[in-house]
Motif scaffolding. Structure first.
Motif, PDB file in Angstrom:
ATOM      1  N   ASP A  62       0.794  -1.233   0.000  1.00  0.00           N
ATOM      2  CA  ASP A  62       0.000   0.000   0.000  1.00  0.00           C
ATOM      3  C   ASP A  62       0.823   1.279   0.000  1.00  0.00           C
ATOM      4  O   ASP A  62       0.264   2.376  -0.051  1.00  0.00           O
ATOM      5  N   GLY A  63       2.161   1.165   0.098  1.00  0.00           N
ATOM      6  CA  GLY A  63       3.013   2.348   0.043  1.00  0.00           C
ATOM      7  C   GLY A  63       3.034   3.188   1.301  1.00  0.00           C
ATOM      8  O   GLY A  63       3.665   4.250   1.324  1.00  0.00           O
ATOM      9  N   TYR A  64       2.387   2.727   2.370  1.00  0.00           N
ATOM     10  CA  TYR A  64       2.358   3.507   3.607  1.00  0.00           C
ATOM     11  C   TYR A  64       3.743   3.520   4.251  1.00  0.00           C
ATOM     12  O   TYR A  64       4.328   2.467   4.497  1.00  0.00           O
ATOM     13  N   GLN A  65       4.252   4.716   4.545  1.00  0.00           N
ATOM     14  CA  GLN A  65       5.569   4.894   5.157  1.00  0.00           C
ATOM     15  C   GLN A  65       5.408   5.318   6.616  1.00  0.00           C
ATOM     16  O   GLN A  65       4.929   6.410   6.907  1.00  0.00           O
ATOM     17  N   ARG A  66       5.821   4.433   7.500  1.00  0.00           N
ATOM     18  CA  ARG A  66       5.677   4.648   8.945  1.00  0.00           C
ATOM     19  C   ARG A  66       6.705   5.652   9.495  1.00  0.00           C
ATOM     20  O   ARG A  66       6.515   6.204  10.585  1.00  0.00           O
ATOM     21  N   ASP A  67       7.788   5.891   8.722  1.00  0.00           N
ATOM     22  CA  ASP A  67       8.917   6.664   9.245  1.00  0.00           C
ATOM     23  C   ASP A  67       9.128   7.971   8.487  1.00  0.00           C
ATOM     24  O   ASP A  67      10.247   8.366   8.198  1.00  0.00           O
ATOM     25  N   GLN A  68       8.047   8.686   8.200  1.00  0.00           N
ATOM     26  CA  GLN A  68       8.193   9.951   7.481  1.00  0.00           C
ATOM     27  C   GLN A  68       8.888  10.990   8.365  1.00  0.00           C
ATOM     28  O   GLN A  68       8.887  10.899   9.587  1.00  0.00           O
TER      29      GLN A  68
END
Length: 427
Positions: free
Chosen positions: A267-273
């Motif tokens: 899903d492309g979700y980045q937890r570490d933005q």
């Protein structure tokens, strides 16, 4: 007879519920299925069941199979721990399909979704429980007891300051919470706990809310204003992030890696933005004034970038004052390191009678999170609840009233005007 449960949203908060069910409440609970938008996270939740809790895998469903899951599994209760903006969708549909609901706070993020949930409860006759674990913390229960028993008479005003540190506070600006459409901002996602506590302590509900604040520390523009130049979009693969105290290294934590980094491909979700990147639409500095139906007033502040975590609060009453200070995090960032753990922890409740000697109130804590409060909450949800003179179990009304304080605050932030809570929804 065991009740059957399914859980929607297998991210970081979910294990608090399903772990307790399979570990401590096997006699009363049967966990039968997981649901999520991301199959990698679903598989990891099952992996934890097998490797950490020594129980068998359960069936998994993707989010677009929610109706199919309910029809196939026929659960009694749906647990909702998904992204906040989706809570209403699963809460309402679960009730329409015949299930009761337990939802993580906040119940939802705006007044339209709140009204839709309230209408669905009226329409279906089903129940919604909101999991306010702060109510169960022994020091918070003791405050309720002191006020109830008249230790300072009638409470006229409350000053409540909440501090989030640069570990916990910063995390809201890395994750999906940084987009206000997802979380309602900290006034809804985080402050719902605090506004609920005031309702709980004073046994009243809010009337009028005025709020001010903004994004004053995090975000690219604030970093540039301070002369900081090393910006990155995320920590993963960034040389700049290696020694940055505001970065989080997902690869260094196997749990976070498995739950988030390995799941990105779906899903492309980045937890570490980056907390100093673009795309942040929530506030980090907030001040709120609330008037209540019983004429008490609240002055409240929240800051998300401080050297310690916890709260300071003062209750001013007709017969005296209660002062409270609670440090919640063992690691204090102000020049400290991990060797400082525990040294600055404190929970102090001090009563100052108007014409008497001040005294401190002893609070007996138990085992488990929030001073032993979490196990009591979990037993209320999944076990055989004991009689509770403090009525800590939170209903959908409690869930709605707490978030409506923050929702009204968001309206006030936009308009600069005070907002009447009763104008937002019809109960």
């Amino acid at each position: 007879m065991k009740k059957k449960y399914v859980l929607v949203g297998t991210g970081g908060r979910a294990e608090f519920f399903y772990g307790a069910m399979v570990r401590d409440f096997q006699e009363t609970c049967s966990l039968i299925a997981f649901c999520d938008t991301n199959q990698t996270r679903l598989d990891y939740a099952n992996q934890l069941l097998v490797e950490k809790y020594d129980v068998e895998k359960i069936r998994t469903y993707k989010a677009d199979q929610f109706d199919e899951m309910i029809q196939a599994e026929n659960p009694d209760i749906v647990i909702v721990t998904s992204v906040d903006r989706t809570h209403h969708r699963y809460i309402i549909r679960a009730m329409e399909l015949g299930c009761d609901v337990i939802t993580e706070k906040p119940m939802t993020v705006d007044e339209e979704k709140t009204q839709a949930i309230l209408d669905a409860i009226e329409r279906t006759g089903k129940q919604v429980r909101v999991t306010f674990n702060y109510r169960y913390a022994p020091h918070n229960t003791k405050i309720r007891e002191l006020i109830r028993d008249g230790a300072i008479g009638e409470v006229n005003s409350v000053h409540f300051e909440w501090a989030l540190d640069t570990q916990h506070g910063a995390d809201y600006f890395r994750r999906w919470h940084r987009d206000k459409r997802n979380s309602g901002g900290l006034l809804v996602h985080k402050s719902t706990h605090h506004f609920d506590l005031v309702n709980f302590w004073l046994d009243t509900t809010p009337d009028t809310v005025y709020a001010t604040g903004g994004l004053h520390f995090y975000g690219k523009e604030n970093a540039e204003r301070r002369g900081e130049t090393n910006f990155y979009q995320r920590a993963y693969g960034s040389e700049h992030a290696k020694n940055d105290p505001f970065a989080i290294d997902l690869e260094a934590n196997e749990h976070l890696k498995s739950m988030y980094l390995d799941a990105e491909k779906e899903d492309g979700y980045q937890r570490d933005q980056s907390v100093f990147g673009d795309g942040i639409s929530i506030e980090d500095t907030l001040g709120v004034i609330v008037t209540y139906k019983n004429n008490a007033i609240l002055t409240y502040s929240l800051n998300a970038y401080l050297p310690w975590e916890g709260f300071m609060i003062a209750f001013n009453g007709s017969k005296g004052r209660i002062e409270v200070q609670v440090r919640e995090q063992s690691y204090i960032n102000s020049g400290g390191d991990k060797s400082d753990e525990g040294k600055l922890d404190e929970k102090v409740i001090r009563v100052l009678p108007m014409f008497g000697e001040p005294y401190e109130v002893e609070v007996k804590e138990g085992k488990g999170g929030h001073g032993g409060g979490d196990p009591v909450l979990l037993n209320d949800l999944f076990g055989k609840p004991a009689e509770d003179e403090f009525n800590r179990a939170a209903s959908h009304i409690d869930g709605a009233v707490s978030i409506l304080t923050g929702i009204a605050g968001n309206h006030s932030l936009r308009t600069g005007q005070a907002v009447k809570v009763d104008d937002l929804v019809d109960f």
